[in-house]
Design a protein around this motif. Sequence first.
Motif, PDB file in Angstrom:
ATOM      1  N   GLY A  29      14.373  35.060 -46.108  1.00 47.01           N
ATOM      2  CA  GLY A  29      14.913  35.966 -44.912  1.00 47.01           C
ATOM      3  C   GLY A  29      15.515  35.289 -43.983  1.00 47.01           C
ATOM      4  N   HIS A  30      14.988  33.931 -43.923  1.00 52.48           N
ATOM      5  CA  HIS A  30      15.643  33.082 -42.641  1.00 52.48           C
ATOM      6  C   HIS A  30      16.248  32.410 -42.786  1.00 52.48           C
ATOM      7  N   LEU A  31      16.013  31.562 -44.243  1.00 55.23           N
ATOM      8  CA  LEU A  31      17.405  30.638 -45.108  1.00 55.23           C
ATOM      9  C   LEU A  31      18.592  31.625 -45.344  1.00 55.23           C
ATOM     10  N   LEU A  32      18.498  32.292 -45.610  1.00 49.38           N
ATOM     11  CA  LEU A  32      19.649  33.782 -45.402  1.00 49.38           C
ATOM     12  C   LEU A  32      20.537  34.202 -44.413  1.00 49.38           C
ATOM     13  N   ALA A  33      20.005  33.833 -43.184  1.00 42.10           N
ATOM     14  CA  ALA A  33      20.115  33.832 -42.313  1.00 42.10           C
ATOM     15  C   ALA A  33      20.735  32.840 -41.422  1.00 42.10           C
ATOM     16  N   MET A  34      20.230  31.186 -41.931  1.00 41.87           N
ATOM     17  CA  MET A  34      20.744  30.493 -41.673  1.00 41.87           C
ATOM     18  C   MET A  34      21.758  29.974 -42.585  1.00 41.87           C
ATOM     19  N   GLY A  99      19.067  33.720 -33.052  1.00 38.46           N
ATOM     20  CA  GLY A  99      19.593  32.773 -33.286  1.00 38.46           C
ATOM     21  C   GLY A  99      19.093  31.396 -33.668  1.00 38.46           C
ATOM     22  N   ALA A 100      19.162  31.815 -35.508  1.00 39.79           N
ATOM     23  CA  ALA A 100      18.504  30.786 -36.165  1.00 39.79           C
ATOM     24  C   ALA A 100      20.073  30.946 -36.926  1.00 39.79           C
ATOM     25  N   GLY A 101      19.654  29.171 -36.882  1.00 40.85           N
ATOM     26  CA  GLY A 101      21.227  28.847 -37.595  1.00 40.85           C
ATOM     27  C   GLY A 101      21.988  28.952 -36.181  1.00 40.85           C
ATOM     28  N   LEU A 102      22.061  29.770 -34.690  1.00 41.75           N
ATOM     29  CA  LEU A 102      22.854  29.325 -33.850  1.00 41.75           C
ATOM     30  C   LEU A 102      22.809  27.950 -33.170  1.00 41.75           C
ATOM     31  N   MET A 103      21.387  27.686 -33.013  1.00 42.01           N
ATOM     32  CA  MET A 103      20.977  26.309 -32.670  1.00 42.01           C
ATOM     33  C   MET A 103      21.764  24.950 -33.573  1.00 42.01           C
ATOM     34  N   LEU A 104      22.264  24.893 -34.624  1.00 38.18           N
ATOM     35  CA  LEU A 104      22.344  24.090 -35.492  1.00 38.18           C
ATOM     36  C   LEU A 104      24.096  23.846 -34.773  1.00 38.18           C
ATOM     37  N   VAL A 105      24.610  25.090 -34.474  1.00 40.61           N
ATOM     38  CA  VAL A 105      25.978  25.524 -34.888  1.00 40.61           C
ATOM     39  C   VAL A 105      26.761  24.326 -33.319  1.00 40.61           C
ATOM     40  N   ASN A 131      30.016  17.362 -45.554  1.00 38.87           N
ATOM     41  CA  ASN A 131      28.961  17.530 -46.792  1.00 38.87           C
ATOM     42  C   ASN A 131      28.896  18.875 -46.938  1.00 38.87           C
ATOM     43  N   VAL A 132      29.480  20.215 -47.526  1.00 38.34           N
ATOM     44  CA  VAL A 132      28.999  21.236 -47.436  1.00 38.34           C
ATOM     45  C   VAL A 132      27.280  21.635 -47.394  1.00 38.34           C
ATOM     46  N   GLY A 133      26.763  20.551 -48.998  1.00 38.61           N
ATOM     47  CA  GLY A 133      25.515  20.780 -49.385  1.00 38.61           C
ATOM     48  C   GLY A 133      24.762  20.018 -47.933  1.00 38.61           C
ATOM     49  N   ILE A 134      25.452  18.787 -47.754  1.00 37.90           N
ATOM     50  CA  ILE A 134      24.126  18.706 -46.702  1.00 37.90           C
ATOM     51  C   ILE A 134      23.582  19.209 -45.777  1.00 37.90           C
ATOM     52  N   ALA A 135      24.783  20.255 -44.980  1.00 38.57           N
ATOM     53  CA  ALA A 135      24.724  21.426 -44.630  1.00 38.57           C
ATOM     54  C   ALA A 135      23.028  22.266 -44.724  1.00 38.57           C
ATOM     55  N   SER A 136      23.730  22.527 -46.576  1.00 44.42           N
ATOM     56  CA  SER A 136      22.949  23.370 -47.252  1.00 44.42           C
ATOM     57  C   SER A 136      21.259  22.740 -46.438  1.00 44.42           C
ATOM     58  N   LEU A 137      21.624  21.961 -47.673  1.00 48.76           N
ATOM     59  CA  LEU A 137      19.849  20.865 -47.084  1.00 48.76           C
ATOM     60  C   LEU A 137      19.228  20.975 -45.871  1.00 48.76           C
ATOM     61  N   ALA A 139      19.435  22.959 -43.533  1.00 44.10           N
ATOM     62  CA  ALA A 139      19.141  24.921 -43.719  1.00 44.10           C
ATOM     63  C   ALA A 139      17.868  25.097 -44.214  1.00 44.10           C
ATOM     64  N   VAL A 140      17.649  24.504 -45.889  1.00 43.40           N
ATOM     65  CA  VAL A 140      16.935  23.933 -46.652  1.00 43.40           C
ATOM     66  C   VAL A 140      15.306  23.435 -45.593  1.00 43.40           C
ATOM     67  N   VAL A 141      15.864  22.806 -44.913  1.00 43.78           N
ATOM     68  CA  VAL A 141      14.604  22.377 -44.217  1.00 43.78           C
ATOM     69  C   VAL A 141      13.711  22.549 -42.960  1.00 43.78           C
ATOM     70  N   HIS A 142      14.609  22.808 -42.449  1.00 43.67           N
ATOM     71  CA  HIS A 142      14.625  23.872 -41.258  1.00 43.67           C
ATOM     72  C   HIS A 142      14.086  25.048 -41.792  1.00 43.67           C
ATOM     73  N   THR A 143      14.577  25.807 -43.167  1.00 43.98           N
ATOM     74  CA  THR A 143      13.276  26.951 -43.107  1.00 43.98           C
ATOM     75  C   THR A 143      12.228  26.368 -43.455  1.00 43.98           C
ATOM     76  N   LEU A 144      11.867  25.164 -44.348  1.00 47.00           N
ATOM     77  CA  LEU A 144      10.563  24.549 -44.752  1.00 47.00           C
ATOM     78  C   LEU A 144       9.264  24.055 -43.762  1.00 47.00           C
ATOM     79  N   ALA A 145      10.048  23.816 -42.659  1.00 49.01           N
ATOM     80  CA  ALA A 145       9.358  23.654 -41.710  1.00 49.01           C
ATOM     81  C   ALA A 145       9.121  24.336 -40.582  1.00 49.01           C
ATOM     82  N   MET A 146      10.636  26.133 -40.607  1.00 56.41           N
ATOM     83  CA  MET A 146       9.606  27.217 -39.853  1.00 56.41           C
ATOM     84  C   MET A 146       8.673  27.625 -40.650  1.00 56.41           C
ATOM     85  N   THR A 147       8.311  27.791 -41.895  1.00 53.71           N
ATOM     86  CA  THR A 147       7.851  28.574 -43.088  1.00 53.71           C
ATOM     87  C   THR A 147       6.250  27.666 -43.272  1.00 53.71           C
TER      88      THR A 147
END
Length: 193
Positions: A29-34, A99-105, A131-137, A139-147
């Motif tokens: 859910g957190h990753l989808l929000a990001m 605001g998950a994701g908003l902090m990275l905006v 690079n959109v792929g890096i933006a995805s990475l 988001a994934v790294v942030h989600t892993l750290a949060m989890t």
Amino acid sequence: MGWPLAVSAALMDRTRGSLYRALLALAVGHLLAMVAVLFPFSVLLFLAEWQRAIQTGAAVLLIGLGTYLIFNRRHPRFLARVPPSRLALWSFLAAMAHGAGLMLVPIYLGICRTVETDAGHAAASDLMAGNVGIASLVAVVHTLAMTLSGGLFAVGVYHWLGLRFLTKSWFNLDLVWASSLVLVGVISLLVIH
């Protein structure tokens, strides 16, 4: 802050597996929000001539969300008791509301003015903008750290500290979080104009 729900899921089901399934659902859910926040902005990057308007909109959105959270301190009732089958939805809604994701905006849109002095922000800005792929990475790294951080709390409370610990030591950071959103939005507006 979803880790208490993971503990609750494990206590309701009385199985350790429920704790870990709940943590996985919260992470999804957190990753989808990001993704919901970051990808629209990655599409908008080609509109460079609209950058100032987008920055202003993002700052106003932060201020509005923070102000709403300051004055509306109650969580919606339908989010109060979340069954394990709906944790991914709860995580998505909570992450969007908080605001998950908003902090990275601000970094993503170049609003962050510490780029000149902070190598980490400069690197993140360059990578995400290119690079959109890096933006995805990111988001994934942030989600892993949060989890991982929330999961450590959940495992610790479930396995060692117990429910009594939560009832005696709970503190609410909602006002601090909401105030920080308003502060970041105001600072962003001041820097833009």
